[in-house]
Scaffold this motif. Structure first.
Motif, PDB file in Angstrom:
ATOM      1  N   SER A  46       0.840  -1.213   0.000  1.00  0.00           N
ATOM      2  CA  SER A  46       0.000   0.000   0.000  1.00  0.00           C
ATOM      3  C   SER A  46       0.868   1.253   0.000  1.00  0.00           C
ATOM      4  O   SER A  46       0.534   2.259  -0.655  1.00  0.00           O
ATOM      5  CB  SER A  46      -0.916  -0.013   1.230  1.00  0.00           C
ATOM      6  OG  SER A  46      -1.786  -1.126   1.186  1.00  0.00           O
ATOM      7  N   ARG A  47       1.968   1.232   0.718  1.00  0.00           N
ATOM      8  CA  ARG A  47       2.856   2.404   0.756  1.00  0.00           C
ATOM      9  C   ARG A  47       3.462   2.650  -0.628  1.00  0.00           C
ATOM     10  O   ARG A  47       3.561   3.806  -1.090  1.00  0.00           O
ATOM     11  CB  ARG A  47       3.963   2.153   1.780  1.00  0.00           C
ATOM     12  CG  ARG A  47       4.881   3.337   1.997  1.00  0.00           C
ATOM     13  CD  ARG A  47       5.825   3.044   3.166  1.00  0.00           C
ATOM     14  NE  ARG A  47       6.682   4.178   3.412  1.00  0.00           N
ATOM     15  CZ  ARG A  47       7.860   4.394   2.820  1.00  0.00           C
ATOM     16  NH1 ARG A  47       8.298   3.529   1.911  1.00  0.00           N
ATOM     17  NH2 ARG A  47       8.579   5.459   3.110  1.00  0.00           N
ATOM     18  N   GLY A  48       3.865   1.574  -1.301  1.00  0.00           N
ATOM     19  CA  GLY A  48       4.416   1.748  -2.645  1.00  0.00           C
ATOM     20  C   GLY A  48       3.387   2.326  -3.601  1.00  0.00           C
ATOM     21  O   GLY A  48       3.709   3.198  -4.439  1.00  0.00           O
ATOM     22  N   GLN A 123      -9.506  -2.486   2.257  1.00  0.00           N
ATOM     23  CA  GLN A 123      -9.317  -3.873   1.856  1.00  0.00           C
ATOM     24  C   GLN A 123      -8.084  -4.489   2.512  1.00  0.00           C
ATOM     25  O   GLN A 123      -8.102  -5.632   2.976  1.00  0.00           O
ATOM     26  CB  GLN A 123      -9.182  -3.961   0.335  1.00  0.00           C
ATOM     27  CG  GLN A 123      -9.117  -5.389  -0.205  1.00  0.00           C
ATOM     28  CD  GLN A 123     -10.390  -6.176   0.084  1.00  0.00           C
ATOM     29  OE1 GLN A 123     -11.488  -5.610   0.031  1.00  0.00           O
ATOM     30  NE2 GLN A 123     -10.244  -7.456   0.405  1.00  0.00           N
ATOM     31  N   SER A 124      -7.026  -3.726   2.584  1.00  0.00           N
ATOM     32  CA  SER A 124      -5.802  -4.238   3.219  1.00  0.00           C
ATOM     33  C   SER A 124      -6.021  -4.497   4.707  1.00  0.00           C
ATOM     34  O   SER A 124      -5.577  -5.529   5.257  1.00  0.00           O
ATOM     35  CB  SER A 124      -4.663  -3.250   3.030  1.00  0.00           C
ATOM     36  OG  SER A 124      -4.381  -3.072   1.654  1.00  0.00           O
ATOM     37  N   ALA A 125      -6.714  -3.546   5.388  1.00  0.00           N
ATOM     38  CA  ALA A 125      -6.992  -3.732   6.815  1.00  0.00           C
ATOM     39  C   ALA A 125      -7.890  -4.942   7.035  1.00  0.00           C
ATOM     40  O   ALA A 125      -7.707  -5.718   7.991  1.00  0.00           O
ATOM     41  CB  ALA A 125      -7.647  -2.475   7.387  1.00  0.00           C
ATOM     42  N   ALA A 126      -8.894  -5.115   6.133  1.00  0.00           N
ATOM     43  CA  ALA A 126      -9.774  -6.278   6.248  1.00  0.00           C
ATOM     44  C   ALA A 126      -8.998  -7.572   6.043  1.00  0.00           C
ATOM     45  O   ALA A 126      -9.265  -8.592   6.700  1.00  0.00           O
ATOM     46  CB  ALA A 126     -10.913  -6.164   5.239  1.00  0.00           C
ATOM     47  N   THR A 127      -8.022  -7.536   5.111  1.00  0.00           N
ATOM     48  CA  THR A 127      -7.202  -8.732   4.881  1.00  0.00           C
ATOM     49  C   THR A 127      -6.410  -9.108   6.141  1.00  0.00           C
ATOM     50  O   THR A 127      -6.345 -10.282   6.532  1.00  0.00           O
ATOM     51  CB  THR A 127      -6.244  -8.495   3.709  1.00  0.00           C
ATOM     52  OG1 THR A 127      -7.005  -8.202   2.525  1.00  0.00           O
ATOM     53  CG2 THR A 127      -5.376  -9.711   3.462  1.00  0.00           C
TER      54      THR A 127
END
Length: 478
Positions: A46-48, A123-127
């Motif tokens: 996500s940072r990239g 989505q990333s947090a849910a993952t």
């Protein structure tokens, strides 16, 4: 201090706790490693992505083109720490909440202000949250499955250990035929675990002990049998000697040897476990009085509560005769035999039983203080009591515990307590015509009487031994 329940000391419980703790520690370690690894990779991706968008927006800003809606200069919601980083001329990223949703921010300096972009991080947090839940659920299932398998394995081991302990208790109780017979010990080529090794060692020890005891029993019986014939001849020859002190001493020694031989034969039969009981119903009070009369001793008989018992009369008389003879030989007068229901006590007022007898029971050929006797009388009494199903307990009487008649003699002394099985209650006339008054405890019509009888020599001299005419045995095991 509160004591833990007894079951917490069991091997099964300890193994279950150990397995649970180790599984929890392992699951926590693995879960933390997976969480850190996956979360770090997700944040990195996500940072990239956020920095790539920031580069695109920076080019648009420098060319004077309008910025997309997810970018702006000093936009609302930009974290202050990230704004300060951009004002210092550096680039950075940060994950925060924006409008109730996880958001990844990226910021860079732009003409003394902060140029920032944001991307949706939901989505990333849910993952990551889903991964954490999966790790937790998998850990619980793994711990449960491991605990069940471990408990099953440990229970199999503890069952074998309990079986081994049970066999050891049976052997200590006298059942020398008891064996574990673990199937793992029968095949030498089969690998053995520690429990099988212990089981095999116990079986080997029991077999060795059984052989030694059987050899000793055969030796005792053979010696006693071989002595009977020469002693019979010696007794007959002693009777032909002229009267005098030497003749009396010879006859006394011959009688002692014959009594010892008969005691050895009786012990060998008791050790062999082949004794048969001849059960019949008897009134306990009159039977005790006959035993005391036959002993020829100044023994006081107290019948507090008479009862009918089903027992072997000869063996019971042998037990009581040996107890009375032992009390007179190693105790001090007065000697009192008390019948209180199915319980018969023989009490003297001497120094009491020796400590080793109270802790380990009578021991053959062991006497205290150099007294006369061979230490066989109480050994025979204990063996015959076991044959007729009675319980024989030896104890000392403390002065402070004395009550009633015992206190008047000053207290102290030795106490032998014989508890007999009682006959079931009878409500009709028995075979010899004696009417038994009905009652739930099977007592005879002398229940409510307190009969005290003093039998034996009025001068208080002490006669010998039991009802079979043999000398009484010593206090320490007679």
């Amino acid at each position: 201090m509160t004591r833990l329940p007894a079951w917490t000391a069991t091997l099964t419980w300890k193994a279950a706790v150990f397995i649970t703790v180790m599984c929890c520690a392992l699951a926590a370690l693995l879960g933390t490693l997976v969480h850190v690894s996956v979360a770090g990779q997700t944040v990195k991706d996500s940072r990239g992505k956020a920095l790539s968008r920031l580069d695109e927006v920076s080019r648009l800003y420098e060319s004077g083109e309008p910025l997309p809606r997810f970018a702006g200069v000093d936009p609302a919601g930009l974290p202050e720490s990230l704004r300060a980083l951009a004002l210092r001329g550096e680039r950075g990223t940060m994950v925060t909440e924006f409008e109730g949703r996880p958001t990844m921010w990226a910021a860079a300096p732009a003409d003394g202000r902060a140029l920032a972009v944001r991307i949706d991080y939901t989505q990333s947090a849910a993952t990551i949250d889903g991964l954490d839940r999966s790790i937790l659920g998998s850990s619980v299932l793994a711990i449960g499955a491991t605990l069940l398998v471990g408990a099953f394995s440990v229970t199999r081991i503890t069952r074998r250990l309990h079986a081994t302990a049970q066999v050891a208790r049976r052997i200590s109780a006298g059942d020398l035929d008891a064996r574990v017979d673990d199937p793992r010990t029968k095949d030498p080529s089969r690998p053995q675990d520690e429990v099988a090794t212990v089981s095999g060692a116990l079986d080997t020890m029991a077999s060795s002990l059984q052989r030694k005891l059987q050899t000793e029993q055969r030796f005792t019986a053979d010696v006693a049998h071989e002595l009977r014939t020469p002693l019979t001849g010696l007794s007959a020859a002693a009777e032909l000697l002229p009267e005098g002190r030497p003749s009396e001493m010879v006859r006394e020694r011959v009688r002692t040897m014959r009594a010892l031989t008969e005691d050895l034969l009786e012990i060998s039969r008791l050790d062999a476990g082949t004794e048969k009981v001849d059960l019949a119903v008897h009134d306990l009070g009159p039977l005790a009085e006959r035993v005391v009369r036959a002993s020829g001793t100044a023994t006081e008989v107290r019948v507090v509560r008479d009862v009918r018992v089903e027992t072997d009369r000869r063996r019971l008389e042998r037990v009581l005769g040996n107890l009375v003879a032992n009390a007179h030989k190693h105790g001090a007068p007065p000697v009192v035999l008390t019948v209180d229901g199915p319980v018969v006590t023989v009490r003297d007022h001497g120094p009491g039983f020796p400590e080793y007898l109270l802790s380990a029971g009578p021991q053959r050929f062991r006497t205290e203080g150099g007294g006369k006797g061979h230490g066989l009388g109480l050994t025979i009494a204990a063996g015959q009591a076991e044959v007729i199903g009675a319980e024989l307990v030896f104890s000392d009487v403390r002065v402070e515990d004395e009550e009633g008649a015992g206190a008047e003699h000053g207290g102290g002394g030795a106490l032998a307590r014989l508890t007999l099985p009682t006959r079931p209650p009878v409500s009709a006339d028995d075979a010899d015509g004696t009417t038994v008054v009905g009652g739930t405890d099977g007592l005879s019509d002398t229940d409510d009487t307190d009969r005290t009888t003093v039998t034996g020599d009025t001068d208080g001299t002490h006669g010998a031994g039991g009802t079979d005419g043999t000398p009484g045995a010593g206090r320490t095991g007679a």
